[in-house]
Design a protein around this motif. Structure first.
Motif, short mmCIF file in Angstrom:
data_model
loop_
_atom_site.label_atom_id
_atom_site.label_comp_id
_atom_site.label_asym_id
_atom_site.label_seq_id
_atom_site.Cartn_x
_atom_site.Cartn_y
_atom_site.Cartn_z
N TYR A 49 44.08 52.29 43.02
CA TYR A 49 44.04 52.94 44.33
C TYR A 49 42.99 54.05 44.39
O TYR A 49 42.79 54.65 45.44
CB TYR A 49 45.42 53.47 44.68
N GLY A 52 39.52 51.06 43.43
CA GLY A 52 39.62 49.67 43.87
C GLY A 52 38.68 49.35 45.02
O GLY A 52 38.10 48.27 45.09
N GLY A 53 38.51 50.31 45.92
CA GLY A 53 37.63 50.09 47.05
C GLY A 53 36.15 50.14 46.71
O GLY A 53 35.31 49.78 47.53
N THR A 144 46.89 37.92 42.83
CA THR A 144 47.19 39.01 43.75
C THR A 144 45.97 39.51 44.50
O THR A 144 46.10 40.14 45.56
CB THR A 144 47.84 40.19 43.02
N THR A 145 44.77 39.26 43.97
CA THR A 145 43.55 39.72 44.64
C THR A 145 42.81 38.59 45.34
O THR A 145 41.72 38.81 45.87
CB THR A 145 42.59 40.39 43.63
N GLY A 152 47.09 41.76 48.97
CA GLY A 152 46.50 42.83 49.77
C GLY A 152 46.61 44.19 49.10
O GLY A 152 46.30 44.34 47.92
N ASN A 153 47.09 45.17 49.85
CA ASN A 153 47.19 46.54 49.33
C ASN A 153 48.24 46.70 48.23
O ASN A 153 48.27 47.73 47.56
CB ASN A 153 47.50 47.50 50.47
N PHE A 154 49.09 45.69 48.06
CA PHE A 154 50.10 45.77 47.00
C PHE A 154 49.61 45.18 45.68
O PHE A 154 50.35 45.18 44.70
CB PHE A 154 51.37 45.04 47.44
#
Length: 225
Positions: A49, A52-53, A144-145, A152-154
């Protein structure tokens, strides 16, 4: 370049926090095993978090290999990620050694939280454990990605929790690598047997990561249902 720097910082954080917990908490008791497992998992969640972006938060050469084999990034970019990750792991190893000496705290792992093959029955057993564990871990990451059916965000939370599970199974066998960069850094400064055996914790995870990419290609649905 920012992506590569982010991978360096993220891998440093993972190695320093995870291996540091192992060093000063120890892994010879249930509490130590659970604490170390949680430390590695939470480090991944925190970095996911945080960076990641920017880079996708691979912070693991085996994950980068799986992503590249899946066609989600170029090999040129993958090489940049690998350089950043390995440098981050090495810096973390150096800082762990420095901290241990400066604060005169006992390293309860005896080798900066590096990995070993003895408890897995030798090189063959360690390779098998690391290959299977990394296969499962990278498969979770790829699933998951996935841009079509991912979490998503999880995704960061799922990946971190899966790393905790893998550590709970493997800590008493190999110390749990599933990440060549996390193994290289501490092994360089620990030296001795840890450095002699580090190739196991490079090859095993990379093979597992490659197998996970092949498996995900075979089972990934074409669209989200």
């Amino acid at each position: 370049m920012k992506k590569y720097i982010a991978e360096c910082v993220g891998t440093f954080a993972l190695t320093f926090l995870g291996c540091g917990t192992a060093m000063f908490l120890g892994c010879t008791t249930p509490a130590g095993v659970v604490g170390t497992a949680i430390a590695f998992g939470l480090a991944v969640v925190a970095m996911a978090y945080t960076i990641g972006g920017i880079s996708g938060c691979h912070i693991n050469p085996a994950i980068t290999l799986g992503v590249a084999l899946s066609g989600r990034m170029s090999w040129k970019e993958a090489c940049g990620y690998w350089c950043g990750q390995i440098i981050g792991g090495i810096i973390a190893g150096a800082v762990l050694l420095l901290v241990a000496k400066v604060v005169a705290a006992p390293d309860l792992t005896g080798a900066l939280g590096s990995n070993g093959v003895a408890n897995a029955g030798g090189i063959g057993g360690a390779l098998l454990v690391e290959c299977i564990a990394t296969f499962l871990f990278v498969l979770v990451v790829l699933g998951t990605t996935d841009p079509k059916v991912g979490a998503g965000n999880f995704a960061g939370l799922a990946i971190g929790l899966s790393l905790i599970l893998i550590h709970l199974v493997c800590i008493n066998l190999t110390g749990t690598s599933v990440n060549p960069a996390r193994s290289i850094g501490p092994a360089i400064f620990a030296g001795g047997q840890a450095l002699k055996d580090v190739w196991v914790f490079i090859c095993g995870p990379l093979v597992g990561g490659a197998l996970a990419a092949c498996a995900w290609k075979g089972i990934a649905p074409s669209e989200k249902k």
